[in-house]
Design a protein around this motif. Structure first.
Motif, mmCIF file in Angstrom:
data_model
loop_
_atom_site.group_PDB
_atom_site.id
_atom_site.type_symbol
_atom_site.label_atom_id
_atom_site.label_comp_id
_atom_site.label_asym_id
_atom_site.label_seq_id
_atom_site.Cartn_x
_atom_site.Cartn_y
_atom_site.Cartn_z
ATOM 1 N N MET A 1 50.322 51.125 50.163
ATOM 2 C CA MET A 1 49.973 49.728 50.379
ATOM 3 C C MET A 1 50.484 48.925 49.184
ATOM 4 S SD MET A 1 46.188 48.046 50.755
ATOM 5 C CE MET A 1 46.093 48.010 52.506
ATOM 6 N N ASN A 2 51.072 47.804 49.475
ATOM 7 C CA ASN A 2 51.562 46.910 48.432
ATOM 8 C C ASN A 2 50.375 46.356 47.646
ATOM 9 O OD1 ASN A 2 52.490 44.549 47.050
ATOM 10 N ND2 ASN A 2 54.282 44.560 48.379
ATOM 11 N N ARG A 3 50.551 46.265 46.336
ATOM 12 C CA ARG A 3 49.471 45.785 45.464
ATOM 13 C C ARG A 3 48.985 44.387 45.858
ATOM 14 N NH1 ARG A 3 51.549 46.111 39.861
ATOM 15 N NH2 ARG A 3 52.463 44.118 40.362
ATOM 16 N N ARG A 4 49.874 43.548 46.342
ATOM 17 C CA ARG A 4 49.463 42.197 46.772
ATOM 18 C C ARG A 4 48.408 42.269 47.873
ATOM 19 N NH1 ARG A 4 53.982 38.655 48.565
ATOM 20 N NH2 ARG A 4 52.296 37.161 48.658
ATOM 21 N N TYR A 5 48.519 43.277 48.729
ATOM 22 C CA TYR A 5 47.555 43.411 49.813
ATOM 23 C C TYR A 5 46.188 43.885 49.316
ATOM 24 C CZ TYR A 5 51.465 42.575 52.873
ATOM 25 O OH TYR A 5 52.550 42.010 53.497
ATOM 26 N N LEU A 6 46.158 44.505 48.146
ATOM 27 C CA LEU A 6 44.861 44.880 47.573
ATOM 28 C C LEU A 6 44.036 43.632 47.270
ATOM 29 C CD1 LEU A 6 45.708 47.777 45.083
ATOM 30 C CD2 LEU A 6 44.808 47.945 47.401
ATOM 31 N N TYR A 7 44.701 42.595 46.769
ATOM 32 C CA TYR A 7 43.994 41.340 46.509
ATOM 33 C C TYR A 7 43.455 40.748 47.815
ATOM 34 C CZ TYR A 7 46.212 41.299 41.879
ATOM 35 O OH TYR A 7 46.622 41.603 40.610
ATOM 36 N N ILE A 8 44.274 40.777 48.848
ATOM 37 C CA ILE A 8 43.846 40.229 50.135
ATOM 38 C C ILE A 8 42.702 41.056 50.712
ATOM 39 C CG2 ILE A 8 44.584 39.778 52.519
ATOM 40 C CD1 ILE A 8 47.375 39.116 51.274
ATOM 41 N N ALA A 9 42.794 42.382 50.591
ATOM 42 C CA ALA A 9 41.710 43.250 51.064
ATOM 43 C C ALA A 9 40.415 42.930 50.323
ATOM 44 C CB ALA A 9 42.083 44.721 50.884
ATOM 45 N N ALA A 10 40.506 42.761 49.015
ATOM 46 C CA ALA A 10 39.318 42.408 48.230
ATOM 47 C C ALA A 10 38.766 41.057 48.678
ATOM 48 C CB ALA A 10 39.654 42.380 46.742
ATOM 49 N N GLY A 11 39.653 40.111 48.942
ATOM 50 C CA GLY A 11 39.228 38.798 49.409
ATOM 51 C C GLY A 11 38.492 38.870 50.732
ATOM 52 N N VAL A 12 38.974 39.705 51.625
ATOM 53 C CA VAL A 12 38.318 39.868 52.932
ATOM 54 C C VAL A 12 36.982 40.581 52.766
ATOM 55 C CG1 VAL A 12 38.526 41.080 55.150
ATOM 56 C CG2 VAL A 12 40.455 39.776 54.252
ATOM 57 N N ILE A 13 36.961 41.615 51.923
ATOM 58 C CA ILE A 13 35.728 42.389 51.718
ATOM 59 C C ILE A 13 34.627 41.502 51.132
ATOM 60 C CG2 ILE A 13 34.719 44.249 50.326
ATOM 61 C CD1 ILE A 13 37.404 45.773 50.763
ATOM 62 N N TRP A 14 34.977 40.519 50.315
ATOM 63 C CA TRP A 14 33.987 39.622 49.726
ATOM 64 C C TRP A 14 33.795 38.354 50.565
ATOM 65 C CZ3 TRP A 14 31.816 39.585 44.469
ATOM 66 C CH2 TRP A 14 31.913 40.825 43.850
ATOM 67 N N GLY A 15 34.860 37.860 51.160
ATOM 68 C CA GLY A 15 34.800 36.570 51.841
ATOM 69 C C GLY A 15 34.085 36.583 53.180
ATOM 70 N N ILE A 16 34.351 37.587 54.010
ATOM 71 C CA ILE A 16 33.721 37.624 55.335
ATOM 72 C C ILE A 16 32.205 37.747 55.238
ATOM 73 C CG2 ILE A 16 33.522 38.993 57.455
ATOM 74 C CD1 ILE A 16 36.559 39.311 57.372
ATOM 75 N N PRO A 17 31.674 38.662 54.417
ATOM 76 C CA PRO A 17 30.211 38.662 54.271
ATOM 77 C C PRO A 17 29.684 37.347 53.708
ATOM 78 C CG PRO A 17 31.119 40.698 53.414
ATOM 79 C CD PRO A 17 32.283 39.800 53.713
ATOM 80 N N GLY A 18 30.478 36.696 52.869
ATOM 81 C CA GLY A 18 30.066 35.404 52.327
ATOM 82 C C GLY A 18 29.883 34.367 53.414
ATOM 83 N N VAL A 19 30.797 34.344 54.375
ATOM 84 C CA VAL A 19 30.665 33.408 55.495
ATOM 85 C C VAL A 19 29.417 33.734 56.309
ATOM 86 C CG1 VAL A 19 31.730 32.675 57.674
ATOM 87 C CG2 VAL A 19 33.129 32.884 55.617
ATOM 88 N N MET A 20 29.205 35.016 56.569
ATOM 89 C CA MET A 20 28.040 35.416 57.369
ATOM 90 C C MET A 20 26.728 35.053 56.667
ATOM 91 S SD MET A 20 29.650 39.030 58.705
ATOM 92 C CE MET A 20 28.101 39.772 59.035
ATOM 93 N N VAL A 21 26.663 35.310 55.366
ATOM 94 C CA VAL A 21 25.455 35.000 54.596
ATOM 95 C C VAL A 21 25.249 33.487 54.531
ATOM 96 C CG1 VAL A 21 24.481 35.101 52.262
ATOM 97 C CG2 VAL A 21 25.466 37.144 53.280
ATOM 98 N N SER A 22 26.329 32.740 54.339
ATOM 99 C CA SER A 22 26.227 31.276 54.293
ATOM 100 C C SER A 22 25.669 30.718 55.591
ATOM 101 C CB SER A 22 27.597 30.641 54.037
ATOM 102 O OG SER A 22 28.080 30.996 52.784
ATOM 103 N N LEU A 23 26.173 31.209 56.706
ATOM 104 C CA LEU A 23 25.697 30.727 58.003
ATOM 105 C C LEU A 23 24.220 31.030 58.201
ATOM 106 C CD1 LEU A 23 28.739 31.628 60.283
ATOM 107 C CD2 LEU A 23 28.026 29.359 59.489
ATOM 108 N N LYS A 24 23.791 32.201 57.758
ATOM 109 C CA LYS A 24 22.369 32.546 57.866
ATOM 110 C C LYS A 24 21.525 31.603 57.004
ATOM 111 C CE LYS A 24 19.111 36.257 57.861
ATOM 112 N NZ LYS A 24 18.894 37.601 58.251
ATOM 113 N N GLY A 25 21.994 31.290 55.815
ATOM 114 C CA GLY A 25 21.278 30.361 54.942
ATOM 115 C C GLY A 25 21.214 28.965 55.531
ATOM 116 N N ILE A 26 22.315 28.509 56.108
ATOM 117 C CA ILE A 26 22.340 27.171 56.710
ATOM 118 C C ILE A 26 21.394 27.114 57.905
ATOM 119 C CG2 ILE A 26 23.813 25.570 58.018
ATOM 120 C CD1 ILE A 26 26.109 26.489 56.111
#
Length: 134
Positions: free
Chosen positions: A1-26
């Motif tokens: 896997m290209n190293r650039r995709y590691l950043y994107i994978a990390a972003g998805v691993i942190w970002g998607i739960p963030g959206v879900m948690v935000s919606l629950k809070g709202i």
């Protein structure tokens, strides 16, 4: 896997739960009477500030570790072992909190509305780093 995709994978691993948690809070905020909102928003601001500070440090550290990886690596190198443990523990804690009926809506509204945007911001920071790593 290209190293650039590691950043994107990390972003998805942190970002998607963030959206879900935000919606629950709202959603929890929408159930609150308007007289309670001012102090809940103060708590939310404090939670958000704390998590932005904490996650900012983590994102910088993990981006530095990803940058040291060879150009081609595996997704397991997205985070160090402690990072994967953190992600798993936070996910498990979120699932456990979901099934505890006695948690007050005020806690859900203020805590989740602070935690969620901080996770989303961290995900965005990881993804932005992928554009810098060329």
């Amino acid at each position: 896997m290209n190293r650039r995709y590691l950043y994107i994978a990390a972003g998805v691993i942190w970002g998607i739960p963030g959206v879900m948690v935000s919606l629950k809070g709202i959603r929890a905020y929408l159930t609150m009477p308007s007289g309670e909102l001012w102090w809940l928003m103060l708590i939310t601001a404090g939670v958000l500030a704390g998590f932005l500070w904490m996650f900012g440090r983590i994102v910088r550290r993990y981006c530095g570790l990803i940058a040291q990886e060879p150009k081609q690596t595996t997704i397991l190198h997205t985070f160090p072992l402690k990072g994967w443990i953190l992600v798993i523990c936070m996910s498990c804690l979120g699932m456990v909190l979901k099934f505890i009926p006695s948690i007050p809506a005020e806690f859900i509204a203020s805590f989740y509305s602070g935690l969620g945007p901080a996770l989303v911001w961290s995900g965005i920071c990881f993804c932005a780093q992928s554009r810098k790593d060329r």
